[in-house]
Design a protein around this motif. Structure first.
Motif, mmCIF file in Angstrom:
data_model
loop_
_atom_site.group_PDB
_atom_site.id
_atom_site.type_symbol
_atom_site.label_atom_id
_atom_site.label_comp_id
_atom_site.label_asym_id
_atom_site.label_seq_id
_atom_site.Cartn_x
_atom_site.Cartn_y
_atom_site.Cartn_z
ATOM 1 N N PRO B 25 0.833 -1.219 0.000
ATOM 2 C CA PRO B 25 0.000 0.000 0.000
ATOM 3 C C PRO B 25 0.860 1.258 0.000
ATOM 4 C CG PRO B 25 0.097 -0.929 2.206
ATOM 5 C CD PRO B 25 0.837 -1.875 1.312
ATOM 6 N N ARG B 26 0.212 2.390 -0.174
ATOM 7 C CA ARG B 26 0.885 3.681 -0.039
ATOM 8 C C ARG B 26 1.418 3.802 1.375
ATOM 9 N NH1 ARG B 26 -2.305 8.866 -1.037
ATOM 10 N NH2 ARG B 26 -3.396 7.995 0.768
ATOM 11 N N SER B 27 2.519 4.523 1.505
ATOM 12 C CA SER B 27 3.105 4.709 2.821
ATOM 13 C C SER B 27 2.081 5.327 3.768
ATOM 14 C CB SER B 27 4.327 5.632 2.669
ATOM 15 O OG SER B 27 4.884 5.922 3.926
ATOM 16 N N GLY B 28 1.895 4.690 4.907
ATOM 17 C CA GLY B 28 0.985 5.229 5.916
ATOM 18 C C GLY B 28 -0.446 4.743 5.831
ATOM 19 N N ASP B 29 -0.832 4.141 4.686
ATOM 20 C CA ASP B 29 -2.212 3.653 4.564
ATOM 21 C C ASP B 29 -2.369 2.336 5.323
ATOM 22 O OD1 ASP B 29 -3.108 4.698 1.152
ATOM 23 O OD2 ASP B 29 -2.784 5.811 3.023
ATOM 24 N N LEU B 30 -3.394 2.267 6.155
ATOM 25 C CA LEU B 30 -3.617 1.065 6.956
ATOM 26 C C LEU B 30 -4.609 0.101 6.302
ATOM 27 C CD1 LEU B 30 -3.858 2.614 10.540
ATOM 28 C CD2 LEU B 30 -1.864 1.635 9.416
ATOM 29 N N SER B 31 -5.452 0.634 5.417
ATOM 30 C CA SER B 31 -6.467 -0.198 4.776
ATOM 31 C C SER B 31 -5.989 -0.685 3.419
ATOM 32 C CB SER B 31 -7.754 0.598 4.557
ATOM 33 O OG SER B 31 -8.556 0.586 5.698
ATOM 34 N N VAL B 32 -6.236 -1.968 3.169
ATOM 35 C CA VAL B 32 -5.961 -2.558 1.861
ATOM 36 C C VAL B 32 -7.229 -3.260 1.385
ATOM 37 C CG1 VAL B 32 -4.714 -4.378 0.646
ATOM 38 C CG2 VAL B 32 -3.487 -2.851 2.173
ATOM 39 N N TYR B 33 -7.573 -3.050 0.130
ATOM 40 C CA TYR B 33 -8.752 -3.665 -0.479
ATOM 41 C C TYR B 33 -8.290 -4.463 -1.695
ATOM 42 C CZ TYR B 33 -10.838 0.430 1.892
ATOM 43 O OH TYR B 33 -11.181 1.392 2.803
ATOM 44 N N TRP B 34 -8.939 -5.593 -1.938
ATOM 45 C CA TRP B 34 -8.696 -6.375 -3.152
ATOM 46 C C TRP B 34 -9.969 -6.400 -3.984
ATOM 47 C CZ3 TRP B 34 -4.152 -8.142 -4.895
ATOM 48 C CH2 TRP B 34 -3.087 -8.272 -3.995
ATOM 49 N N TYR B 35 -9.781 -6.246 -5.309
ATOM 50 C CA TYR B 35 -10.886 -6.276 -6.257
ATOM 51 C C TYR B 35 -10.525 -7.210 -7.414
ATOM 52 C CZ TYR B 35 -12.583 -1.934 -4.104
ATOM 53 O OH TYR B 35 -13.046 -0.987 -3.226
ATOM 54 N N GLN B 36 -11.559 -7.779 -8.005
ATOM 55 C CA GLN B 36 -11.413 -8.579 -9.213
ATOM 56 C C GLN B 36 -12.188 -7.872 -10.323
ATOM 57 O OE1 GLN B 36 -13.974 -12.072 -9.746
ATOM 58 N NE2 GLN B 36 -12.151 -13.310 -10.117
ATOM 59 N N GLN B 37 -11.567 -7.760 -11.495
ATOM 60 C CA GLN B 37 -12.268 -7.158 -12.632
ATOM 61 C C GLN B 37 -12.151 -8.060 -13.843
ATOM 62 O OE1 GLN B 37 -10.887 -3.301 -14.204
ATOM 63 N NE2 GLN B 37 -13.031 -2.639 -14.289
ATOM 64 N N SER B 38 -13.260 -8.661 -14.224
ATOM 65 C CA SER B 38 -13.280 -9.440 -15.460
ATOM 66 C C SER B 38 -14.148 -8.693 -16.455
ATOM 67 C CB SER B 38 -13.806 -10.858 -15.208
ATOM 68 O OG SER B 38 -14.975 -10.807 -14.417
ATOM 69 N N LEU B 39 -14.047 -9.120 -17.734
ATOM 70 C CA LEU B 39 -14.690 -8.360 -18.805
ATOM 71 C C LEU B 39 -16.185 -8.243 -18.608
ATOM 72 C CD1 LEU B 39 -12.765 -9.502 -21.986
ATOM 73 C CD2 LEU B 39 -12.974 -7.178 -21.077
ATOM 74 N N ASP B 40 -16.805 -9.316 -18.135
ATOM 75 C CA ASP B 40 -18.268 -9.304 -18.063
ATOM 76 C C ASP B 40 -18.799 -8.947 -16.683
ATOM 77 O OD1 ASP B 40 -18.736 -12.936 -17.707
ATOM 78 O OD2 ASP B 40 -17.242 -11.556 -16.918
ATOM 79 N N GLN B 41 -17.898 -8.669 -15.729
ATOM 80 C CA GLN B 41 -18.382 -8.469 -14.357
ATOM 81 C C GLN B 41 -18.120 -7.097 -13.765
ATOM 82 O OE1 GLN B 41 -19.870 -10.256 -11.892
ATOM 83 N NE2 GLN B 41 -20.165 -12.219 -12.871
ATOM 84 N N GLY B 42 -17.255 -6.320 -14.351
ATOM 85 C CA GLY B 42 -16.954 -5.043 -13.719
ATOM 86 C C GLY B 42 -16.056 -5.245 -12.504
ATOM 87 N N LEU B 43 -15.932 -4.210 -11.715
ATOM 88 C CA LEU B 43 -15.021 -4.228 -10.569
ATOM 89 C C LEU B 43 -15.755 -4.801 -9.357
ATOM 90 C CD1 LEU B 43 -12.117 -3.151 -10.223
ATOM 91 C CD2 LEU B 43 -13.100 -1.046 -9.351
ATOM 92 N N GLN B 44 -15.312 -5.959 -8.895
ATOM 93 C CA GLN B 44 -15.979 -6.639 -7.795
ATOM 94 C C GLN B 44 -15.094 -6.642 -6.551
ATOM 95 O OE1 GLN B 44 -19.174 -7.985 -8.078
ATOM 96 N NE2 GLN B 44 -19.154 -7.028 -10.099
ATOM 97 N N PHE B 45 -15.632 -6.187 -5.451
ATOM 98 C CA PHE B 45 -14.912 -6.158 -4.184
ATOM 99 C C PHE B 45 -14.730 -7.577 -3.658
ATOM 100 C CE2 PHE B 45 -13.577 -4.802 -0.097
ATOM 101 C CZ PHE B 45 -14.255 -5.579 0.837
ATOM 102 N N LEU B 46 -13.523 -7.895 -3.234
ATOM 103 C CA LEU B 46 -13.247 -9.217 -2.678
ATOM 104 C C LEU B 46 -13.121 -9.166 -1.156
ATOM 105 C CD1 LEU B 46 -10.639 -10.619 -5.243
ATOM 106 C CD2 LEU B 46 -13.083 -11.130 -5.105
ATOM 107 N N ILE B 47 -12.174 -8.358 -0.662
ATOM 108 C CA ILE B 47 -11.905 -8.381 0.768
ATOM 109 C C ILE B 47 -11.151 -7.118 1.174
ATOM 110 C CG2 ILE B 47 -9.673 -9.579 0.600
ATOM 111 C CD1 ILE B 47 -10.744 -11.391 2.980
#
Lengths: 112, 111
Positions: B25-47
């Motif tokens: 992550p960026r220096s100092g950022d405590l939150s990390v998010y993971w996303y999956q983006q496939s062609l037919d699904q758009g940006l989907q939040f994972l965790i």
């Protein structure tokens, strides 16, 4: 369930004109709404955040409005340029920890 | 440049295999998010992780897992890979509960 709708059809616009994109949502009462830009194969880039008590927000050539009664946000790019061609995503928080749900995005194509 | 780094940029693997995607992550950022983006699904939040602890889960498959380490970098593990797992995987970080800063992504191709 919570739903975000953005125009799925690409918006083709001539350079110099204003592009207007719509984001409609249902089953949300968001404290804020965000807009991101995404270029092909790259990560989204944050553009603007507007809070529920703000009617309008501007940043350079970008303007966002937020109507919590209509459950709608409008995103405007004024004096559009070919470099503005990209997909624009709106995003709403789904919890108090910043988890976002993204719309499918609207592609904008600006031709010279 | 968002300040978020992801490795590798590209990954090509076979069905049934296991891979690990890494995010700093960026220096100092405590939150990390993971996303999956496939062609037919758009940006989907994972965790999402915050300072080492899991904060929110999306439609993450049981074959997928993640963790955030004490130095705040995060890893996303994908196992028993299927063709449908082919996608762009993005990591994002934030210091507030507002804007997120996305990395360049890892393009996963499962053959």
């Amino acid at each position: 369930s919570q739903k975000i709708e953005q125009n799925s059809e690409a918006l083709n616009i001539q350079e110099g004109k204003t592009a207007t994109l719509t984001c409609n949502y249902t089953n949300y009462s968001p404290a804020y709404l965000q807009w991101y830009r995404q270029d092909p194969g790259r990560g989204p880039v944050f553009l603007l955040l507007i809070r529920e008590n703000e009617k309008e927000k501007r940043k350079e050539r970008l303007k966002v409005t937020f109507d919590t009664t209509l459950k709608q946000s409008l995103f405007h790019i004024t004096a559009s340029q070919p470099a503005d061609s990209a997909t624009y995503l709106c995003a709403l928080p789904t919890d108090s920890w910043g988890k976002l749900q993204f719309g499918a995005g609207t592609q904008v194509v600006v031709t010279p | 440049d968002s300040g978020v780094t992801q490795t590798p940029k590209h990954l090509i693997t076979a069905t049934g295999q296991r891979v690990t995607l890494r995010c700093s992550p960026r220096s100092g950022d405590l939150s990390v998010y993971w996303y999956q983006q496939s062609l037919d699904q758009g940006l989907q939040f994972l965790i999402q992780y915050y300072n080492g602890e899991e904060r929110a889960k999306g439609n993450i498959l049981e074959r997928f897992s993640a963790q955030q380490f004490p130095d705040l970098h995060s890893e996303l593990n994908l196992s028993s890979l299927e063709l449908g797992d082919s996608a762009l995987y993005f990591c994002a970080s934030s210091s507030t509960r507002n804007e997120q800063f996305f990395g360049p992504g890892t393009r996963l191709t499962v053959l």
